[in-house]
Design a protein around this motif. Structure first.
Motif, PDB file in Angstrom:
ATOM      1  N   ALA A  20       0.823  -1.202   0.000  1.00  0.00           N
ATOM      2  CA  ALA A  20       0.000   0.000   0.000  1.00  0.00           C
ATOM      3  C   ALA A  20       0.862   1.259   0.000  1.00  0.00           C
ATOM      4  CB  ALA A  20      -0.913   0.007   1.215  1.00  0.00           C
ATOM      5  N   VAL A  25      -8.362   5.185   2.055  1.00  0.00           N
ATOM      6  CA  VAL A  25      -7.745   6.244   2.854  1.00  0.00           C
ATOM      7  C   VAL A  25      -8.052   7.605   2.246  1.00  0.00           C
ATOM      8  CG1 VAL A  25      -5.547   7.255   3.605  1.00  0.00           C
ATOM      9  CG2 VAL A  25      -5.895   4.784   3.738  1.00  0.00           C
ATOM     10  N   ILE A  45      -7.583  -1.543   9.582  1.00  0.00           N
ATOM     11  CA  ILE A  45      -6.695  -0.739   8.744  1.00  0.00           C
ATOM     12  C   ILE A  45      -7.270  -0.679   7.329  1.00  0.00           C
ATOM     13  CG2 ILE A  45      -4.365  -0.529   7.793  1.00  0.00           C
ATOM     14  CD1 ILE A  45      -4.528  -0.156  10.843  1.00  0.00           C
ATOM     15  N   TYR A  47      -0.755   4.284   0.855  1.00  0.00           N
ATOM     16  CA  TYR A  47      -1.354   4.965   2.002  1.00  0.00           C
ATOM     17  C   TYR A  47      -2.027   3.933   2.894  1.00  0.00           C
ATOM     18  CZ  TYR A  47      -1.108   8.719  -1.457  1.00  0.00           C
ATOM     19  OH  TYR A  47      -0.683   9.596  -2.422  1.00  0.00           O
ATOM     20  N   SER A  48      -1.954   4.136   4.195  1.00  0.00           N
ATOM     21  CA  SER A  48      -2.705   3.301   5.131  1.00  0.00           C
ATOM     22  C   SER A  48      -3.117   4.168   6.314  1.00  0.00           C
ATOM     23  CB  SER A  48      -1.892   2.094   5.597  1.00  0.00           C
ATOM     24  OG  SER A  48      -0.748   2.496   6.298  1.00  0.00           O
ATOM     25  N   ASP A  49      -4.229   3.776   6.920  1.00  0.00           N
ATOM     26  CA  ASP A  49      -4.769   4.544   8.038  1.00  0.00           C
ATOM     27  C   ASP A  49      -5.703   3.638   8.825  1.00  0.00           C
ATOM     28  OD1 ASP A  49      -5.332   6.664   9.735  1.00  0.00           O
ATOM     29  OD2 ASP A  49      -6.264   7.917   8.207  1.00  0.00           O
ATOM     30  N   GLU A  58      -6.530   0.980   3.251  1.00  0.00           N
ATOM     31  CA  GLU A  58      -5.401   1.320   2.399  1.00  0.00           C
ATOM     32  C   GLU A  58      -5.849   2.093   1.171  1.00  0.00           C
ATOM     33  OE1 GLU A  58      -3.742  -2.548   1.599  1.00  0.00           O
ATOM     34  OE2 GLU A  58      -2.568  -2.511   3.452  1.00  0.00           O
ATOM     35  N   ASP A  59      -4.916   2.849   0.641  1.00  0.00           N
ATOM     36  CA  ASP A  59      -4.977   3.516  -0.652  1.00  0.00           C
ATOM     37  C   ASP A  59      -6.298   4.237  -0.931  1.00  0.00           C
ATOM     38  OD1 ASP A  59      -2.363   2.721  -0.982  1.00  0.00           O
ATOM     39  OD2 ASP A  59      -2.890   0.875  -2.008  1.00  0.00           O
TER      40      ASP A  59
END
Length: 109
Positions: free
Chosen positions: A2, A30, A24, A4-6, A26-27
């Motif tokens: 990924a 996010v 979590i 982006y992750s959050d 991803e991408d």
């Protein structure tokens, strides 16, 4: 892998996965979550709902579109924000992940 992750946020709280850990995302997810939070924090959608004049509502809609287009992950000119009442639909094109689309509910704002 990924880019982006959050942590996934749901109903103003951290979402929990099956293992009782923070979920979590991803991408693309996010980017969408970030955009919805930016709209929420701007206050424009709440103002738009309270506004009776169609011209002022249109200006607020354009402010939301401009806000989304300021995100460097979004292709300028690709943003659309449509709806009425309590639900709007946000669509846009990202540079890395293609199209994104999500409802933006007033009850979530």
């Amino acid at each position: 892998m990924a880019i982006y992750s959050d942590i996934l946020m749901e109903n103003d709280d951290i979402a929990i996965d099956r293992d009782n850990q923070a979920a979590i995302i991803e991408d693309r997810a996010v980017i969408l979550q970030d955009l919805i939070h930016a709209i929420r924090e701007s206050g424009y959608l709440v103002e738009m709902i309270a506004e009776r004049g169609s011209e002022r509502r249109g200006l607020l809609r354009n402010k939301i579109i401009d806000l989304v287009e300021e995100d460097t992950r979004i292709i300028p000119g690709s943003v659309n924000f449509t709806g009425d009442g309590g639900q709007w639909i946000l669509t846009a094109e990202t540079y890395e992940f293609g199209a994104i689309r999500s409802p933006v509910w007033i009850s979530k704002i």
